[in-house]
Motif scaffolding. Structure first.
Motif: not given
Ligand SMILES: Cc1cc2nc3c(=O)[nH]c(=O)nc-3n(C[C@H](O)[C@H](O)[C@H](O)COP(=O)(O)O)c2cc1C
Length: 224
Positions: A195-205
């Motif tokens: 596991l190198s990294f995690m990454a989250a995607f979406g829209y800022r609150k």
């Protein structure tokens, strides 16, 4: 294929707009088309020798997201609120060592190189690993793969920003514990992938709490 002609101002605007989003608006989700667009930019990313030593796991299952929380101190709020959550895996020695079956598969089946070019490429790749970059331990080989996977990460985040989509890269996790979890609950072969990294995607609150701060360009660039 057209020569791209996006205005520099628009590109820089996207770079300024992108920020490491701490909390996403849990009510807003990306469409399949949007997340596939982001993943496609990972797929099109460059990698050393073109060997693409990566794999991406999109974690949408709520129970699996819960399991990640105890091993990822930098991720809980993102796991709760991000539309899409990606694990960036990189290949370990059994996959990327110069004599690995995967490397032969890449040259033969994906790149469809002729036999003589494969022989030449194999020799270069072996010399690169043994002589030029001294990739003589499993850790060094994984870190080398990770370098490639981070290029895909950068491209995914930049592409997302250009489309007005927010993201957060995450290294806030315990690597050994996270990989044990991936092995036991996600069906990942951790002899082959780390596991190198995690990454989250979406829209800022909300808007970023702090304005973007960077060193001056003159401090990071030397002209000779
Ligand atoms: C490889 C990497 C790992 C990161 N890990 C985390 C993390 O675990 N949690 C977090 O909230 N931010 C994380 N960040 C975000 C950085 O703190 C952020 O990018 C940096 O402070 C610059 O801010 P900006 O991205 O908003 O411009 C990480 C960034 C990178 C590139």
């Amino acid at each position: 294929m057209n020569t791209p002609n996006i205005a520099k101002e628009d590109i820089l605007n996207a770079f300024n707009y992108r920020h490491a989003t701490k909390e996403f608006d849990a009510n807003k989700t990306l469409t399949d088309d949007q997340i596939n667009f982001i993943l496609k930019t990972a797929n099109l990313s460059p990698s050393s020798f073109g060997f693409e030593p990566w794999h991406f796991v999109v974690v949408q299952d709520k129970e699996l997201r819960e399991l990640l929380k105890p091993v990822a101190w930098g991720a809980p709020l993102k796991l709760d609120t991000a539309s899409h959550f990606i694990l960036g895996l990189s290949m370990k020695a059994p996959m990327v060592k110069h004599d690995a079956a995967y490397i032969e598969h890449m040259m033969k089946d994906v790149k469809q190189l002729p036999e003589d070019v494969i022989d030449m490429y194999s020799k270069f790749y072996r010399e690169f690993q043994e002589r030029d970059f001294n990739l003589d331990t499993d850790k060094k080989l994984f870190d080398w793969s990770s370098k490639q996977t981070y290029i895909a990460l950068g491209n995914m985040m930049t592409a997302a920003a250009l489309a007005g989509i927010d993201s957060c890269p995450i290294e806030g996790f315990h690597q050994e514990k996270a990989e044990a979890l991936l092995r036991e609950k996600f069906g990942i072969d951790t002899d082959k992938y780390g596991l190198s990294f995690m990454a989250a995607f979406g829209y800022r609150k909300a808007a970023p709490e702090f304005p973007k701060s960077r060193r001056a360009l003159e401090d990071i660039v030397t002209w000779k």
